[in-house]
Design a protein around this motif. Structure first.
Motif, PDB file in Angstrom:
ATOM      1  N   THR A 171       0.846  -1.193   0.000  1.00  0.00           N
ATOM      2  CA  THR A 171       0.000   0.000   0.000  1.00  0.00           C
ATOM      3  C   THR A 171       0.880   1.242   0.000  1.00  0.00           C
ATOM      4  O   THR A 171       1.753   1.380   0.850  1.00  0.00           O
ATOM      5  CB  THR A 171      -0.908   0.024   1.248  1.00  0.00           C
ATOM      6  N   PHE A 181      -1.904  -1.284  -3.839  1.00  0.00           N
ATOM      7  CA  PHE A 181      -2.932  -0.266  -3.620  1.00  0.00           C
ATOM      8  C   PHE A 181      -2.253   1.097  -3.568  1.00  0.00           C
ATOM      9  O   PHE A 181      -1.245   1.264  -2.893  1.00  0.00           O
ATOM     10  CB  PHE A 181      -3.684  -0.528  -2.311  1.00  0.00           C
ATOM     11  N   LYS A 206       1.790  -1.438 -11.109  1.00  0.00           N
ATOM     12  CA  LYS A 206       0.776  -2.030 -10.245  1.00  0.00           C
ATOM     13  C   LYS A 206       0.977  -3.534 -10.271  1.00  0.00           C
ATOM     14  O   LYS A 206       1.010  -4.151 -11.319  1.00  0.00           O
ATOM     15  CB  LYS A 206      -0.634  -1.696 -10.706  1.00  0.00           C
ATOM     16  N   ASP A 247      -3.361  -8.652  -8.317  1.00  0.00           N
ATOM     17  CA  ASP A 247      -3.964  -9.124  -7.074  1.00  0.00           C
ATOM     18  C   ASP A 247      -3.586 -10.563  -6.738  1.00  0.00           C
ATOM     19  O   ASP A 247      -3.773 -10.999  -5.610  1.00  0.00           O
ATOM     20  CB  ASP A 247      -5.488  -9.000  -7.133  1.00  0.00           C
TER      21      ASP A 247
END
Length: 154
Positions: free
Chosen positions: A104, A121, A136, A139
């Motif tokens: 994060t 994030f 990025k 996930d």
């Protein structure tokens, strides 16, 4: 009735002595929760690498790498880091020149990052700035920083 009043006063006195005694004998001791945060103060410059399992707060300047594994790095306004930062969560209100690999990334109003970033994030508040390469991480990669590093290096 007098017995009741004396009993209540005795209980109050015992509780007061207990808490005063606890505070009196703990003066000068570092609490366990205080010992898990590393702080680089405003007028401090540090050259070298820092490894910690917990939280690092930077008000001063660091030339070197920071690795907190699953910890938090907070670079406050006026704080400057030149190097690589590996952490679970990065809160940036100061300046980072180099690389950042975190789960994060929260860039505050005064935050400035120049370099390469890998994150899961991301939040950039009005006034915050990132220049350079921004990646990025998907996930499928877990929150673990070591897995973020592996994904970034591949």
């Amino acid at each position: 009735m007098l017995f009741y009043i004396i009993s209540v006063l005795l209980i109050i006195i015992l509780y007061t002595l207990y808490f005063i005694g606890e505070n009196m004998f703990s003066k000068g001791k570092i609490k366990e929760s205080d010992s898990t945060t590393t702080i680089i103060s405003k007028n401090t410059s540090f050259v070298g690498d820092i490894s910690s399992g917990e939280k690092i707060i930077i008000h001063g300047k660091i030339n070197g790498n920071i690795n907190t594994n699953n910890g938090v790095v907070f670079i406050d306004k006026g704080g400057v880091v030149n190097g690589r930062v590996l952490c679970e969560k990065m809160i940036l209100n100061g300046e980072l020149y180099g690389e950042c690999c975190c789960s994060t990334l929260d860039v505050y109003e005064n935050g400035f990052l120049q370099g390469e970033v890998s994150y899961r994030f991301l939040e950039i508040r009005n006034g915050g700035c990132i220049t350079g390469i921004v990646n990025k991480v998907t996930d499928e990669v877990q929150n673990n920083v070591s897995e973020l590093v592996k994904a970034r290096e591949s």
